[in-house]
Structure formats: structure tokens, C-alpha cells
Enzyme design. Structure first.
Site, PDB file in Angstrom:
ATOM      1  CB  CYS B 150      -0.977  -0.050   1.179  1.00  0.00           C
ATOM      2  SG  CYS B 150      -2.240   1.205   1.096  1.00  0.00           S
ATOM      3  CG  ASP B 303      -7.908  -2.379  -2.831  1.00  0.00           C
ATOM      4  OD1 ASP B 303      -8.562  -1.666  -2.055  1.00  0.00           O
ATOM      5  OD2 ASP B 303      -6.684  -2.555  -2.747  1.00  0.00           O
ATOM      6  CG  HIS B 332      -6.528  -2.435   0.683  1.00  0.00           C
ATOM      7  ND1 HIS B 332      -5.832  -1.892  -0.362  1.00  0.00           N
ATOM      8  CD2 HIS B 332      -5.908  -1.997   1.806  1.00  0.00           C
ATOM      9  CE1 HIS B 332      -4.843  -1.137   0.103  1.00  0.00           C
ATOM     10  NE2 HIS B 332      -4.871  -1.196   1.418  1.00  0.00           N
TER      11      HIS B 332
END
Lengths: 303, 437
Positions: B150, B303, B332
Site C-alpha cells: 500500500c 479493492d 485490499h
């Protein structure tokens, strides 16, 4: 016929009489509803948006479902199923009653709300017509009638302190108003999803396609609610209210800290402001030391 | 007024059954909730081998080292790296160790008010660079493998551009690099948020406030339905333990240093500088063309925080010839914790790294170079799990008409089937490009 059979038979007839009277009651109630003229015009379109019309439609739907429910209960096989489930009935009835009262009170609240905004309405999956007038009105009243007192120039030795206190009160009021609007926005999808569910249940009841499992209703509702939230959260109206709330929160926090610093000045306690200045010096010094030590190491290794 | 038809007998029967079940469930649940539960996170043993300020470097040693280059994992500043080692059987770290990969993982710690001035540059060219140098010295190697998650993935991209000589292979997972998209709510909201004043007001961006923001991304599911699901399953010890573990992880949210938060929102979310190679860290431009090492880019099809549109442009913009996009049918977090992805995600990384262990001039082994020319075949389609279905539900767009869950789920499946997830090689044509360019 033994005693238990007698009791059961007695209960069944009592129950049948009761359900019949309830069915009659709901039927009569439906006939008795007054023909109130529309508050927002006579055309079909204005009738649709009229809160009284909407309330009546909702009433008719509930009435239809109620009548059907109670008339179905008099069927012998349903009666038997009802008697079979008697073991868990006391607990179940308490819960049902509780929920019914909650629903009734909520309905009353909704009617009261509708009455205060005659001619206004919200449509499913639309958030550009949200009734935010109440918040705007409050804001306008506050800005015109109250804010000026807090903005009035202060005099004398303590003028700066007083100004900071006034600013805190002002910013707090603005923040509360913004927060209320923000919270209200989160309530709207619940209202809208209840409306959609009512229509859906009405349709399903007409088609005789009502799910027997409570979980199916829940799944249907949560999905509708989710859809409404997704539409709301993507809307520019929501983003605007969210930004206003964040801005109001930041302003309020600043004003609060300024007042706190005033109080802390006389106490041997460092404020955030004092510490932040130190932290910044510390950060810059540390960064410089790291860069210099890297440079020294590089030069050492090159030699 | 027509008479609606209601199957009252069935409704009553179901209600009676539900009441009975609820009673039994409540009894069993109280036994479970008051008994000792296994909810510990990060069960795999590790050693802290490096510390600098609040930052720690965790070292996980495999029983037998089978890979030449160690893997450095850089997590985001939001939430904690414990997610990669959630529990036995659901641990990306354990899978790496099982395959003989030495794992170093950055623990960013909990920033305090004194960390509020730390910028992205301090994290990338400061902490990360020091850590990479430490591992290189420790292992006696010129390069390390780097994997970013991320926001940590965005940091890894920046680092690989500024220090390409120190990175052997780069793996990015759910990494936002193109912020010019309206697919995710975060992308919509962040464009308008006054990050500057928020950062100033709070010192650091509070983790709890960010968590509230994440909950508001899908309130119906995350605030309501999730806990309804818990109550329905609280008589299942395994379910309760997993649920509590996830709760522990989700709400373990360190604050984000104010300067970093401001810079990330302004330069990335608002100006979209990273994908355009216009981002500058301390005066040094992050040119994506400098990323010449092999790049493996993972992202989740469902996501809602970092949508595929935010991830998939990276492989087109870097200078490397050896790139691969893998879009998994998950969300995610599902990439790391869903039991289906456990079989796909980490083993794929291990295999991909192994194929690129060679010391060729371009960093690729013969095997990898040969494969780079051929169209990569999917190693196995990921099936839609309940978790995926739930995440798919979160992505559902209302059409103005009420749909039953079954209908909507069916529609979701068919929509997503059309965009079938399959690994793609760089040679594949793409039409999307950032608007800012």
C-alpha cells in the site's frame, strides 16, 4: 376429549375470534381514513410528492399487510403452526411488542418530521434534494442574531483573552451545527432504505412472494441501505458537508487550544506550542547531524 | 384493495426455529467468550536487528536459507505490519520462511508528537535507506529484494527510483501510484480534504480518526452487518478467534506524522505527481524510468481503498523491461489474509524472485528472460470466497431499483467475470492513461 385437548380447542376458538375482530378492526380503520386534501396541489405529480399522500400510501400498505396477516392466521394449518410455536411465544411476544412500539414511535416521529417540511421530500437513491434547510436556517439565524455579539470588539486589559473565549464559543457553535448536519446526512439513507423496503414488501405481498426467513428481509434491507450509502458517499453534497465539518472541527480545535494556552501560561506546564517549537529544532538538528555523519563516512571510505 | 398473500405458517415456523437457535447460540457463545481464546497476532518468532528512533527492523530466519537475496518488506504507515503474520495458516511471512526466504520487515512503530515534522523524504531517504544499507552490510550483498505494501509500496517505488543500484527486484502490492481516479471513495474525498490544516491542528493525523474515515467508506457493512455476522457466528470458536484477531489488527492504528500525511495528500492524491515522474523528495525528482529492475505488481480487483485503476499504470511507466501485473479477485486486505490467496500470493512472489536470482546485467536470470517473452498463463483462477463476495457487495453500484442480494450478487459476478483476473505481461496493450499527463 381430555383436559389438554379441551384447553387447546378453547384457545383456538378464542384466538380465531380475536383474529377475526382484529381483521375487522383493520378493515374498518382503512375505510375510516379521512380524505384530506393535498397540501401541495392537485396534479398527479404534486400528489406523489405530497407528504400526506405519501403517509396515506404507507398507511394503506401497512393496513393491507396487517389485514392479510390476521386473516391468514385464522386458517386451520396456520393456527396449528401458531400453537406449535407457543413454547417460545412469551419471549417472542415481548420482543415483538417492543419492536412494534419502537416502530410506532418511529412512525410518529417521521410523521412529525414530515409535517414540519410540507411539500419537501427525498427520493430513493438521490441525494441532491436533501432537506438541509433546517441546518441552513439555523446557521443563518446564528450568523445574523448571535454571532455578532461574539464578534463585537472587546475593550480593556483583558480584551485579548475575552476575544479568544468569544472565538471559542463562536467556533464551537459552528462546529456543532456542521456536525449535526453531517450526522443527519448519515441518517438519510436509513430513512430512504425503509421507504424502498416498504414498497418492495408491498410488491412481494401482492405477488404472494414473501420470504419466510427473517434473514432474507435483513439481507434485502442491508443491501438497499448499502446502495443508498454508496450513492450518498460519492455525492458532491456529502463531500461538501464532510469538508465543512472537518474545517469547522479544525477551527474549533485551534480556538480551544488558544484558550487553553492562556490558562496554562500561569502554570509551570509547557504547552503543545512550546513543545512543537522544541521538536522542530530537535528534528532539524538531528537531520543535519545525520547528513553530516553520512558525509564524513563517505569521505572516510573514499580515502 | 386487493388482498396480499402471505405464507404466515412458514413465517411463524421460521420465527420459532430462529428463536430456538438464538437461545442455543447465546448459551454456547457465552461459554466461548468467557473461555481462553487464541487471538495473538504475529506468532512467528523474529529478532529486532536494527532500531532507529521509533522504527524497528524485524528479522525472520527460515530453517534453511534457499534464496540468495533477502526480502525487505515495507508496510504502510497506516495500520501495522502484523497483518502479514496474522495467525498460523494465514501468514505471508510463514509462507516466505517455508520457501527458504530470509525476511526483513519494517515496523514503523507509533509516531508521537515529536515525529510530526518527518516528511516522506525522511522515511524514504532516511529510515528506508539506512535499513537497506544495514541489510546489505549484514548479508554482504550489493542489493536486496524489496516488497512494498500500500503506502509502503509507494515508498518502495520512490526508493527504487532514487536508489536503483541497491534493489535487485521490486514487488509492489496494492500500491497506489496513479491517484487520478474516481473509482475509490478515498480518491474522491482526499481531493477536497484540507490536509494542511488537519495536520496542523492535530500534530499528527490520528489513527482513530483515519479509522473512522475507513469505517465510513461502507457504514452499512463495516459498522452494522459485520457485527450482525459476528452475533450469528459467535457460537463458533474458530470464527470468534479470527474475528477478534482482525478487530485487534484493524483498530491498531498508529498516527501518521503530519508532514508525511500532508505531503502524501497534496503531492499524490491532489496533484498525482508520482505516476507522472514529477514528485520531488528533498529536491530529488522521483523518475519512474529509473526503475529498471524487474517489477511484480499485485492488486485486488475488488479493492475499494486502492482500486485497480490506481495500481495498474505503474508497469507502463517504469523503465524496466521485465514487469508483470497480477490482479487477484479479492479486496485490499484479502490479498494477504484470505485463505484462497494464501495459496496464490506469497508462493507466486517466491517463484518470481527465484527466477530472477541470476546476476545477469539486467538482473534477470535466463529462465526469467525466456519467460518474459512468452504470454504468462494464469496459474489458477482464484475462486470467489464469502469474503470476496462481501467485498464485491461493497463495490455494488445502486441502479435506482432495489435488487435482492441474490440478483445483485449474480450481477456482480457477471460484471467481474467480464474483467477476468489474469496476470498480464507488459507487452499487453492498455488504453488507460493518467489525465494529468
Amino acid at each position: 376429549m381430555d383436559q389438554s385437548q379441551k384447553t387447546e380447542g378453547g384457545m383456538e376458538s378464542l384466538f380465531a375470534a380475536w383474529t377475526k375482530s382484529v381483521t375487522d378492526f383493520w378493515g374498518n380503520m382503512a375505510k375510516m381514513q379521512p380524505d384530506v386534501p393535498s397540501s401541495s396541489g392537485t396534479s398527479e405529480e404534486s400528489r406523489k410528492t405530497d407528504p400526506l399522500h405519501k403517509a396515506r400510501k404507507g398507511w394503506e400498505t401497512s393496513n393491507k399487510v396487517m389485514q392479510s396477516l390476521f386473516s391468514s392466521l385464522t386458517e386451520p394449518e396456520n393456527m396449528a403452526a401458531m400453537m406449535k410455536g407457543m413454547d417460545s411465544m412469551p419471549e417472542f411476544v415481548v420482543k415483538m411488542t417492543e419492536q412494534s412500539w419502537d416502530g410506532y414511535l418511529e412512525l410518529q416521529k417521521q410523521w412529525a418530521d414530515h409535517a414540519t417540511r410540507i411539500g419537501k421530500h427525498t427520493e430513493a437513491y438521490r441525494f441532491d434534494d436533501i432537506d438541509q434547510n433546517i441546518f441552513r436556517t439555523w446557521k443563518e439565524i446564528y450568523e445574523k442574531e448571535f454571532q455578532k455579539f461574539l464578534h463585537a470588539p472587546q475593550l480593556g486589559l483583558t480584551r485579548f483573552h475575552q476575544e479568544r473565549v468569544n472565538r471559542l464559543m463562536d467556533k464551537y457553535s459552528i462546529f456543532r451545527s456542521a456536525l449535526n448536519e453531517f450526522i443527519y446526512m448519515f441518517y438519510i439513507p436509513i430513512e430512504k432504505s425503509v421507504g424502498v423496503m416498504q414498497e418492495k414488501i408491498d410488491q412481494m405481498a401482492d405477488q404472494g412472494d414473501m420470504p419466510a426467513n427473517f434473514k432474507d428481509y435483513y439481507n434485502m434491507w442491508i443491501r438497499t441501505l448499502e446502495g443508498h450509502y454508496m450513492t450518498l458517499l460519492k455525492s458532491p453534497e456529502y463531500t461538501q458537508v464532510m469538508d465543512q465539518t472537518i474545517d469547522a472541527l479544525v477551527q474549533y480545535r485551534k480556538a480551544k487550544e488558544e484558550v487553553l494556552y492562556d490558562f496554562l501560561q500561569d502554570l509551570p506546564i509547557p504547552t503543545n506550542q512550546d513543545m512543537d517549537e522544541l521538536y522542530k529544532d530537535f528534528y532539524l538538528l538531528k537531520k543535519q547531524v545525520r547528513e553530516l555523519s553520512k558525509k564524513v563516512n563517505r569521505e572516510k571510505s573514499e580515502k | 384493495m386487493s388482498q396480499p398473500q402471505i405464507a404466515v405458517d412458514l413465517i411463524l415456523k421460521k420465527l420459532t426455529e430462529t428463536t430456538e437457535k438464538a437461545k442455543t447460540r447465546a448459551q454456547k457463545a457465552s461459554e466461548i467468550l468467557f473461555s481462553p481464546l487464541e487471538t495473538e497476532l504475529s506468532p512467528t518468532p523474529y529478532q529486532v536487528v536494527y532500531e532507529e528512533d521509533r522504527v524497528k527492523l524485524k528479522y525472520y530466519k527460515p530453517s534453511e536459507v534457499k534464496h540468495k537475496y533477502p526480502l525487505l518488506v515495507v508496510y504502510a504507515l497506516i495500520n501495522r505490519e502484523t497483518m502479514l503474520d496474522l495467525q498460523p495458516g494465514r501468514s505471508v511471512v510463514q509462507t516466505f520462511l517455508d520457501h527458504g526466504v530470509e525476511v526483513y520487515m519494517v515496523d514503523w512503530g507509533y509516531p508521537t508528537r515529536k515525529d510530526q515534522f518527518l516528511t516522506i523524504d525522511d522515511h524514504v531517504n532516511g529510515y528506508m535507506d539506512n535499513i537497506v544499507d544495514f541489510i546489505r552490510d549484514r548479508c554482504g550483498l550489493p542489493k536486496v529484494n524489496l516488497m512494498g505494501i500500500c503506502m509502503g509500496g509507494a515508498f518502495s517505488v520512490m526508493y527504487s527510483s532514487l536508489h536503483p543500484e541497491k534493489i535487485k527486484n521490486l514487488v509492489t502490492t496494492v500500491t497506489p501510484t496513479n491517484f487520478d481516479t474516481d473509482k475509490g471513495l478515498l480518491h474522491i474525498w482526499m481531493k477536497n480534504t484540507d490536509a494542511y490544516s488537519m495536520g496542523n491542528s492535530y500534530g499528527n493525523m490520528p489513527g482513530d480518526l483515519m479509522n473512522l474515515g475507513f469505517l465510513l467508506l461502507n457504514p452499512a457493512r463495516l459498522i452494522l452487518d459485520k457485527y450482525v455476522g459476528f452475533f450469528e457466528n459467535m457460537d463458533n470458536k474458530g470464527f470468534v478467534e479470527n474475528f477478534v484477531r482482525m478487530e485487534k489488527w484493524i483498530f491498531d492504528s498508529p498516527d501518521v506524522p503530519a508532514a508525511t500525511f500532508r505531503q502524501f495528500i497534496t503531492d499524490c492524491y491532489k496533484k498525482n505527481l508520482l505516476i507522472q515522474s514529477k514528485l520531488e523528495l528533498d529536491g530529488k525528482r522521483v523518475d519512474l524510468k529509473n526503475i529498471t529492475m524487474p517489477l511484480l505488481n499485485f492488486y485486488g480487483q475488488y479493492d475499494h481503498l486502492v482500486p485497480p485503476e490506481a495500481c495498474e499504470l505503474l508497469t507502463q511507466e517504469v523503465g524496466s523491461k521485465d514487469t508483470e501485473d497480477i490482479c487477484l479477485k479479492t479486496g485490499h486486505i484479502g490479498i494477504y489474509v484470505s485463505s484462497k490467496c494464501q495459496k496464490e500470493f506469497a508462493p507466486k512472489i517466491v517463484k518470481w524472485l527465484k527466477e530472477r536470482e541470476g546476476d545477469g546485467e539486467d538482473g534477470t536470470s535466463e529462465e526469467a528472460a525466456a519467460e518474459a517473452g512468452a504470454e504468462h498463463e494464469p496459474t489458477g483462477q482464484l475462486e470467489t470466497s464469502a469474503e470476496v463476495a462481501a467485498e464485491a457487495g461493497a463495490e455494488h453500484e445502486p441502479t435506482g431499483q432495489l435488487e435482492t442480494s441474490a440478483e445483485a450478487a449474480k450481477e456482480d459476478k457477471s460484471k467481474k467475470k467480464a474483467k477476468s483476473a489474469s496476470p498480464k505481461k507488459k507487452s499487453k496493450k492498455r488504453t488507460a492513461s493518467p489525465k494529468g499527463k
